[in-house]
Write a protein that holds these residues in place. Structure first.
Motif, PDB file in Angstrom:
ATOM      1  N   ALA A  52      46.637  30.689  40.107  1.00 58.16           N
ATOM      2  CA  ALA A  52      46.578  32.103  40.497  1.00 58.16           C
ATOM      3  C   ALA A  52      46.397  32.291  42.003  1.00 58.16           C
ATOM      4  N   GLU A  53      46.937  33.401  42.477  1.00 60.68           N
ATOM      5  CA  GLU A  53      46.697  33.806  43.860  1.00 60.68           C
ATOM      6  C   GLU A  53      45.550  34.817  43.935  1.00 60.68           C
ATOM      7  N   PHE A  54      45.293  35.507  42.839  1.00 61.42           N
ATOM      8  CA  PHE A  54      44.190  36.473  42.755  1.00 61.42           C
ATOM      9  C   PHE A  54      43.827  36.616  41.286  1.00 61.42           C
ATOM     10  N   ILE A  55      42.537  36.848  41.005  1.00 60.27           N
ATOM     11  CA  ILE A  55      42.062  36.942  39.621  1.00 60.27           C
ATOM     12  C   ILE A  55      41.309  38.252  39.404  1.00 60.27           C
ATOM     13  N   VAL A  56      41.648  38.933  38.324  1.00 60.39           N
ATOM     14  CA  VAL A  56      40.934  40.129  37.880  1.00 60.39           C
ATOM     15  C   VAL A  56      40.263  39.778  36.555  1.00 60.39           C
ATOM     16  N   THR A  57      38.946  39.923  36.475  1.00 62.91           N
ATOM     17  CA  THR A  57      38.237  39.514  35.254  1.00 62.91           C
ATOM     18  C   THR A  57      37.018  40.384  34.994  1.00 62.91           C
ATOM     19  N   ASP A  58      36.614  40.448  33.735  1.00 65.26           N
ATOM     20  CA  ASP A  58      35.335  41.078  33.353  1.00 65.26           C
ATOM     21  C   ASP A  58      34.449  40.057  32.660  1.00 65.26           C
ATOM     22  N   SER A  59      34.774  38.794  32.843  1.00 60.07           N
ATOM     23  CA  SER A  59      34.124  37.699  32.122  1.00 60.07           C
ATOM     24  C   SER A  59      33.209  36.901  33.041  1.00 60.07           C
ATOM     25  N   PHE A  60      32.073  36.461  32.498  1.00 57.05           N
ATOM     26  CA  PHE A  60      31.170  35.602  33.257  1.00 57.05           C
ATOM     27  C   PHE A  60      31.870  34.301  33.628  1.00 57.05           C
ATOM     28  N   HIS A  61      32.448  33.626  32.649  1.00 52.64           N
ATOM     29  CA  HIS A  61      33.090  32.355  32.951  1.00 52.64           C
ATOM     30  C   HIS A  61      34.413  32.547  33.691  1.00 52.64           C
ATOM     31  N   GLY A  62      35.029  33.705  33.541  1.00 57.90           N
ATOM     32  CA  GLY A  62      36.173  34.016  34.383  1.00 57.90           C
ATOM     33  C   GLY A  62      35.764  34.057  35.846  1.00 57.90           C
ATOM     34  N   THR A  63      34.582  34.614  36.107  1.00 57.65           N
ATOM     35  CA  THR A  63      34.035  34.641  37.460  1.00 57.65           C
ATOM     36  C   THR A  63      33.667  33.240  37.926  1.00 57.65           C
ATOM     37  N   VAL A  64      33.051  32.472  37.040  1.00 59.44           N
ATOM     38  CA  VAL A  64      32.664  31.099  37.364  1.00 59.44           C
ATOM     39  C   VAL A  64      33.870  30.288  37.833  1.00 59.44           C
ATOM     40  N   PHE A  65      34.959  30.345  37.074  1.00 62.85           N
ATOM     41  CA  PHE A  65      36.110  29.512  37.421  1.00 62.85           C
ATOM     42  C   PHE A  65      36.913  30.071  38.594  1.00 62.85           C
ATOM     43  N   SER A  66      36.791  31.349  38.852  1.00 64.33           N
ATOM     44  CA  SER A  66      37.361  31.894  40.089  1.00 64.33           C
ATOM     45  C   SER A  66      36.661  31.261  41.288  1.00 64.33           C
ATOM     46  N   ILE A  67      35.342  31.118  41.186  1.00 64.72           N
ATOM     47  CA  ILE A  67      34.564  30.524  42.271  1.00 64.72           C
ATOM     48  C   ILE A  67      34.825  29.021  42.358  1.00 64.72           C
ATOM     49  N   ILE A  68      34.847  28.336  41.224  1.00 68.94           N
ATOM     50  CA  ILE A  68      35.085  26.890  41.230  1.00 68.94           C
ATOM     51  C   ILE A  68      36.416  26.553  41.898  1.00 68.94           C
TER      52      ILE A  68
END
Length: 361
Positions: free
Chosen positions: A267-283
């Motif tokens: 991905a070039e950008f991520i839109v999420t409402d998920s805790f682990h979605g946020t985690v893996f965006s950061i990772i």
């Protein structure tokens, strides 16, 4: 089994974050030299109201008519692809088997995920009430999900307070969890990162490289609870970034875990409402926006973003959305340093308690 460790967590198989946190914690404990297995017991308020509802005449018949071949409101075979990852990478034992052999383990660890949130976890199990006194009991990054225990009944509070005082060490995932342990249970807890963040990007990249992504690049949308606000956020991202979007969560069937990870990696950008979605965006160090999801527990996302220095990536309202700068790049340096520091602290905590080098309370 004296060098064996049992991990108790939420049921595994139908949730990417749940699968990967179990995989990560089992990997870390294995790397510390222990024979490790994972178990789970189904529980929470959901089972209580379902049992009551089933007593109503005609309800079972009506449910069969409505659901047809679906199971738990999902199509047959919904999680088959994701469960293949569990079979390949995790050693999972049934709770009945684990309970029969509990006295033979060196230690039992409860964590991570929302194991201490009443609607999700079997609290009697997840506070390790079934574990004999001779076996070490500890938690790792256990989560209440929210910043209070209002969902607990009085009896559940009293039982949890009594059970947690028997732990050799207590670790929670959110800052608010430290306060809950102190204020309601009278125990001192340490705060540690979600296990998915202990093993780092390299491992996930290797898994992602095995996956397939039919829509590489662009905006990756990983939304658990779709609504008008999440749709508005996605449309705003597409407009500001001038990119196409693709949906990572298929409502018909979960994709393989490797494909899911590939979605974040590409991905070039991520839109999420998920805790682990946020985690893996950061990772994966990907630009992202997190929509605050109060239903699934906001405190865990808030704690994560505050510690990572990325609170400005969280939006709660149309006003926040209007002010959000999608084009602004993210400096992940602080977040990466924080993760590295927390990785060392987490592994040291687990090693110290399991090896008995010192008592951690």
């Amino acid at each position: 089994m004296q060098d064996s460790v049992l991990i108790v967590t939420l049921p595994i198989g139908e949730n990417y974050g749940g699968i990967l946190q179990a995989y990560a914690l089992q990997s870390v404990i294995s790397d510390l030299g222990y024979n490790v297995s994972t178990t789970a017991a189904v529980g929470g308020v959901g089972r209580c109201w379902k049992r009551s509802l089933k007593r109503v005449p005609g309800v079972k018949w009506l449910a069969r008519i409505i659901k047809g071949n679906a199971r738990n409101g999902r199509p047959e075979g919904y999680a088959e692809a994701s469960k293949s990852f569990v079979k390949e990478y995790l050693k999972v034992v049934s709770f009945n088997e684990a309970k029969r052999n509990t006295g033979r383990y060196k230690a039992v660890i409860v964590g991570s995920d929302q194991v201490w949130r009443e609607p999700y976890g079997a609290l009697g199990v997840n506070f390790l009430g079934f574990v004999p006194k001779a076996v070490k009991k500890l938690s790792y990054a256990a989560s209440f999900g929210v910043d209070n225990i209002a969902e607990y009944s009085l009896i559940q509070r009293l039982r949890a307070r009594r059970a947690i005082k028997r732990f050799d060490a207590v670790s929670v995932r959110e800052i608010s969890g430290v306060a809950i342990c102190s204020d309601f249970f009278g125990v001192e807890a340490m705060c540690h990162i979600d296990p998915t963040m202990i093993i780092g990007k390299r491992v996930y990249q290797q898994l992602a490289d095995k996956g397939y992504n039919k829509d590489p690049g662009g905006i990756c949308s990983y939304i658990l609870d779709e609504n008008e606000f999440s749709q508005s956020t996605l449309e705003a991202a597409k407009l500001h970034l001038n990119m196409a979007s693709h949906v990572l969560l298929n409502q018909a069937a979960l994709a393989p875990v490797e494909d899911w990870l590939r979605g974040f990696s590409d991905a070039e950008f991520i839109v999420t409402d998920s805790f682990h979605g946020t985690v893996f965006s950061i990772i994966f160090n990907k630009p992202f926006v997190t929509i605050c999801n109060t239903v699934r527990g906001a405190s865990r996302v808030e704690s994560l973003l505050e510690n990572a220095g990325l609170m400005d990536r969280l939006i709660r309202s149309e006003s926040d959305l209007a002010d959000f700068r999608f084009e602004e790049s993210i400096d992940f340096a602080q977040a990466n340093r924080w993760i590295e520091t927390e990785q060392r602290a987490s592994i040291l905590y687990l090693q110290d308690v399991l090896d008995g080098i010192k008592t951690v309370r």
